[in-house]
Design a protein around this motif. Structure first.
Motif, short mmCIF file in Angstrom:
data_model
loop_
_atom_site.label_atom_id
_atom_site.label_comp_id
_atom_site.label_asym_id
_atom_site.label_seq_id
_atom_site.Cartn_x
_atom_site.Cartn_y
_atom_site.Cartn_z
N PHE A 19 0.84 -1.20 0.00
CA PHE A 19 0.00 0.00 0.00
C PHE A 19 0.88 1.25 0.00
CE2 PHE A 19 -2.34 -3.39 2.19
CZ PHE A 19 -3.47 -3.48 1.37
N PRO A 20 1.54 1.53 -1.13
CA PRO A 20 2.40 2.72 -1.18
C PRO A 20 1.61 4.03 -1.15
CG PRO A 20 2.23 1.71 -3.35
CD PRO A 20 1.56 0.78 -2.39
N ASN A 21 0.34 3.96 -1.53
CA ASN A 21 -0.53 5.14 -1.54
C ASN A 21 -1.39 5.14 -0.27
OD1 ASN A 21 -2.66 7.02 -1.99
ND2 ASN A 21 -2.29 6.89 -4.21
N GLN A 22 -1.10 6.04 0.65
CA GLN A 22 -1.81 6.05 1.92
C GLN A 22 -3.29 6.35 1.73
OE1 GLN A 22 -0.52 5.18 4.88
NE2 GLN A 22 -2.59 5.34 5.72
N GLU A 23 -3.64 7.14 0.74
CA GLU A 23 -5.05 7.46 0.49
C GLU A 23 -5.82 6.20 0.09
OE1 GLU A 23 -5.43 10.59 -2.29
OE2 GLU A 23 -4.43 12.09 -1.02
N VAL A 24 -5.21 5.38 -0.70
CA VAL A 24 -5.86 4.13 -1.11
C VAL A 24 -6.06 3.24 0.11
CG1 VAL A 24 -5.58 2.01 -2.45
CG2 VAL A 24 -4.99 4.22 -3.48
N LEU A 25 -5.05 3.14 0.97
CA LEU A 25 -5.18 2.31 2.16
C LEU A 25 -6.30 2.82 3.07
CD1 LEU A 25 -4.25 0.06 4.03
CD2 LEU A 25 -2.45 1.59 4.88
N THR A 26 -6.37 4.13 3.24
CA THR A 26 -7.44 4.71 4.07
C THR A 26 -8.81 4.39 3.49
OG1 THR A 26 -5.97 6.50 4.76
CG2 THR A 26 -8.34 6.85 5.03
N GLU A 27 -8.93 4.50 2.18
CA GLU A 27 -10.22 4.21 1.52
C GLU A 27 -10.60 2.74 1.66
OE1 GLU A 27 -11.97 2.23 -1.82
OE2 GLU A 27 -10.14 3.22 -2.54
N LEU A 28 -9.63 1.85 1.50
CA LEU A 28 -9.91 0.42 1.62
C LEU A 28 -10.34 0.06 3.04
CD1 LEU A 28 -6.98 -1.05 -0.51
CD2 LEU A 28 -9.41 -1.11 -1.09
N ARG A 29 -9.70 0.67 4.02
CA ARG A 29 -10.07 0.39 5.41
C ARG A 29 -11.48 0.87 5.72
NH1 ARG A 29 -4.21 1.87 8.25
NH2 ARG A 29 -3.50 -0.32 8.49
N ALA A 30 -11.88 1.95 5.08
CA ALA A 30 -13.21 2.50 5.34
C ALA A 30 -14.32 1.69 4.68
CB ALA A 30 -13.26 3.95 4.85
N ASN A 31 -13.96 0.85 3.72
CA ASN A 31 -14.98 0.09 2.99
C ASN A 31 -15.65 -0.99 3.82
OD1 ASN A 31 -14.76 1.51 0.56
ND2 ASN A 31 -13.07 0.21 -0.16
N ASP A 32 -14.96 -1.47 4.84
CA ASP A 32 -15.53 -2.48 5.73
C ASP A 32 -15.95 -3.74 4.96
OD1 ASP A 32 -16.15 -3.38 8.25
OD2 ASP A 32 -18.19 -2.62 8.19
N TRP A 33 -15.03 -4.22 4.12
CA TRP A 33 -15.32 -5.39 3.29
C TRP A 33 -15.00 -6.69 4.04
CZ3 TRP A 33 -12.12 -3.43 -1.47
CH2 TRP A 33 -12.87 -2.48 -2.18
N LEU A 34 -15.65 -7.75 3.61
CA LEU A 34 -15.24 -9.09 3.98
C LEU A 34 -14.23 -9.56 2.94
CD1 LEU A 34 -15.56 -11.68 5.70
CD2 LEU A 34 -17.29 -12.40 4.06
N ILE A 35 -13.00 -9.81 3.37
CA ILE A 35 -11.95 -10.22 2.44
C ILE A 35 -12.03 -11.72 2.24
CG2 ILE A 35 -9.49 -10.14 1.94
CD1 ILE A 35 -10.89 -7.40 2.24
N ASN A 36 -12.44 -12.13 1.04
CA ASN A 36 -12.54 -13.55 0.72
C ASN A 36 -11.19 -14.16 0.37
OD1 ASN A 36 -15.49 -13.75 0.86
ND2 ASN A 36 -15.46 -12.41 -0.92
N GLU A 37 -10.41 -13.42 -0.39
CA GLU A 37 -9.07 -13.89 -0.74
C GLU A 37 -8.24 -12.71 -1.22
OE1 GLU A 37 -8.56 -17.73 -2.54
OE2 GLU A 37 -7.08 -16.96 -3.95
N ALA A 38 -6.97 -12.71 -0.86
CA ALA A 38 -6.03 -11.70 -1.32
C ALA A 38 -4.80 -12.40 -1.86
CB ALA A 38 -5.65 -10.74 -0.19
N ASN A 39 -4.38 -12.03 -3.05
CA ASN A 39 -3.30 -12.72 -3.74
C ASN A 39 -2.24 -11.77 -4.25
OD1 ASN A 39 -4.75 -15.20 -3.62
ND2 ASN A 39 -5.88 -14.63 -5.47
N LEU A 40 -1.03 -12.24 -4.29
CA LEU A 40 0.04 -11.65 -5.09
C LEU A 40 0.49 -12.71 -6.08
CD1 LEU A 40 2.29 -9.78 -2.50
CD2 LEU A 40 0.95 -8.73 -4.33
N ILE A 41 0.49 -12.38 -7.37
CA ILE A 41 0.93 -13.32 -8.40
C ILE A 41 2.14 -12.72 -9.10
CG2 ILE A 41 0.32 -14.53 -10.52
CD1 ILE A 41 -2.55 -14.57 -9.60
N PHE A 42 3.26 -13.42 -9.00
CA PHE A 42 4.51 -12.98 -9.59
C PHE A 42 4.75 -13.79 -10.88
CE2 PHE A 42 4.81 -12.12 -5.09
CZ PHE A 42 5.44 -10.88 -5.02
N TYR A 43 4.62 -13.13 -12.01
CA TYR A 43 4.83 -13.80 -13.29
C TYR A 43 6.31 -13.85 -13.62
CZ TYR A 43 -0.17 -13.74 -14.22
OH TYR A 43 -1.52 -13.96 -14.16
#
Length: 515
Positions: free
Chosen positions: A348-372
């Protein structure tokens, strides 16, 4: 309302989501028709990633050490040598009367698997061997003393030894004990004559090992002639007398080979002296055989041992890695085991994006990083099967690693494959991508206000190794997972600045919005 809905619920839904995907089909489970979760959405978050060169890494915290040369068309040549203390198999030994030393043999087992051929004969296949070529081998006694505890830390911490200390070792060479050009590990078992409790010979067949003869005259003077002396009285005195042995590999014109050797407690890694002596039995003088060991491992004392590496990346590659920083997104990420390179990922290099995501109050089903894998840059060398992602700021593994239900202590190649599956390969056998499921870690950041630490990505030779090795010379990296030392292999991955958007590194968050 903060969604502390329960990591258990999140994990269960993540498993269901992983199995079913994001389509609108139906699943027939146990006779019931179950709708797949069609309310799951995807959010892709831009991350920042870059490479770091590792020029000095602690290597004295594992019992597995590398020996030999590995050659890679991208990362060049890496040569690993071993420095080790030895300990007395028996303190203050008494070899008997009229002792004659017959032979001296150094033995360090390879990793191998026992099987049978078509005729039912026992054969062995070597494991943890990288390459099919050879290297030049030499063995020395050195006067380099290995401390158990660090004098600069008031002897309260164990001393660390690093991969870039070869010059110090070579400045302290005492005597050459063995040398052989074009040395190549052999998968053939060997036979050894062991002495039983009553002094009779017993011939045994044992699994493959690095096994070389050392000079008898040298050990006659160094050990046999010192019987009853202060030098052999105990291991404290002995380690100051015989300070270390240096098993040196040098590159030759072949494609090279590097072996991982086991110097741990469950092996017979030693220098064994075979001798004869006279003893009295029934008023008669009888000549018998005996053995005496100088051990690489001892349950009663700590034998320090570590790897030193030589080899450099090409100037062009060094410049590419040095040019990457924490501000600009890197097009390629360069990963190589041992004294190699790693990647750092800022989710989360963009603090504004992190703040917005935290405010969404989502249920996180899955989070992935895919390195091609960038096969255009990768070259033709063998690719590592496993990578490991960790919290580089706090020097710890992620919660998703520890909660993986598929950890296997007996099969590290297929261990923790929910968190970090093996390299996904295409039909041509080449690597396509590495995937990491970091659902719980991301959920803790977004819904429980966990600090969003940067992550480190390294090659690992054994994902079950949870210890860490210290790193010198990097401001933003102090430790890396020690499994990085167990393989010389490397890869090149698309980074967050890749021109190919389909293969650009992003954080994928699959979520359900109940608001």
């Amino acid at each position: 309302m903060k969604l502390n809905r329960l990591t258990l619920l999140t994990a269960v839904l993540a498993v269901v989501f992983t199995l079913t995907g994001c389509d609108d089909e139906f699943s027939d489970v146990g006779g019931e028709i179950i709708n797949n979760p069609t309310d799951v959405s995807l959010r892709e978050v831009e991350v920042n990633s870059y490479s770091r060169r590792i020029n000095s890494i602690q290597t004295n915290n594992l019992s597995n050490l590398a020996l030999g040369t590995h050659k890679d068309d991208i990362y060049g040549e890496t040569t690993a040598s071993i420095v080790s203390q030895l300990s007395l198999g028996l303190m203050d030994p008494d070899f008997g009367d009229n002792v004659e030393l017959d032979s001296v043999v150094l033995t360090i087992p390879y990793y191998s698997e026992e099987t049978t051929d078509t005729e039912g004969e026992t054969i062995y296949e070597l494991d943890s061997i990288f390459g099919t070529g050879s290297f030049n081998l030499a063995i020395y006694e050195t006067s380099f003393f290995l401390n158990e505890y660090d004098p600069e830390a008031s002897f309260e911490q164990r001393e660390k030894y690093y991969s870039d200390q070869q010059a110090q070792i070579e400045n302290n060479i005492v005597e050459l004990l063995y040398e052989k050009e074009n040395f190549q590990p052999s998968k053939e078992p060997y036979q050894t004559i062991e002495i039983d409790e009553i002094g009779d010979n017993d011939t045994l067949t044992k699994a493959p090992a690095l096994r070389v003869k050392l000079p008898v005259e040298y050990f006659q003077k160094k050990i046999i002639d010192k019987v009853g002396s202060e030098e052999l009285l105990n291991n404290f005195n002995f380690k100051n007398y015989f300070r270390s042995i240096y098993i040196k590999a040098e590159s030759n014109s072949s494609e090279g080979v590097q072996a991982l050797l086991n110097l741990g407690s469950d092996t017979e890694a030693n220098i064994r002296l075979y001798y004869t002596y006279d003893t009295e039995e029934d008023d008669e003088t009888v000549n018998k055989r005996g053995t005496f060991d100088l051990d690489f491992y001892s349950p009663s004392t700590v034998n320090n041992q570590f790897n030193v590496y030589t080899g450099e990346f090409s100037e062009a590659l060094e410049q590419q890695i040095a040019a990457q920083d924490s501000v600009e997104d890197a097009e390629n990420l360069y990963l190589k085991g041992q004294e190699g390179s790693m990647a750092i990922i800022d989710l989360f290099p963009n603090q504004e994006v992190l703040t917005e995501l935290r405010a969404n109050d989502w249920l996180i089903n899955e989070a992935n990083l895919i390195f091609y894998v960038n096969q255009d840059e990768r070259g033709i060398a063998e690719e590592p099967e496993r990578l490991l992602l960790y919290d580089v700021e706090n020097n710890q593994l992620l919660i998703d690693y520890y909660s993986d239900p598929l950890v296997s202590s007996t099969d590290p190649l297929n261990s923790a494959i929910t968190f970090a599956p093996r390299l996904e390969r295409g039909e041509d056998g080449k690597g396509v991508y590495y995937k990491f499921r970091i659902t719980q870690y991301v959920n803790e950041i977004l819904n429980n206000d966990l600090d969003a630490s940067k992550l480190g990505l390294v090659v690992t030779g054994n994902i079950n190794v949870t210890g860490f090795s210290a790193v010198q010379g990097l401001e933003d990296v102090s430790r890396v997972p020690a499994g990085d030392l167990l393989t010389p292999r490397g890869t090149v991955l698309y980074g967050s600045g890749a021109e190919n958007e389909d293969k650009r590194l992003k954080l994928q968050i699959y979520y359900t919005d109940y608001n």
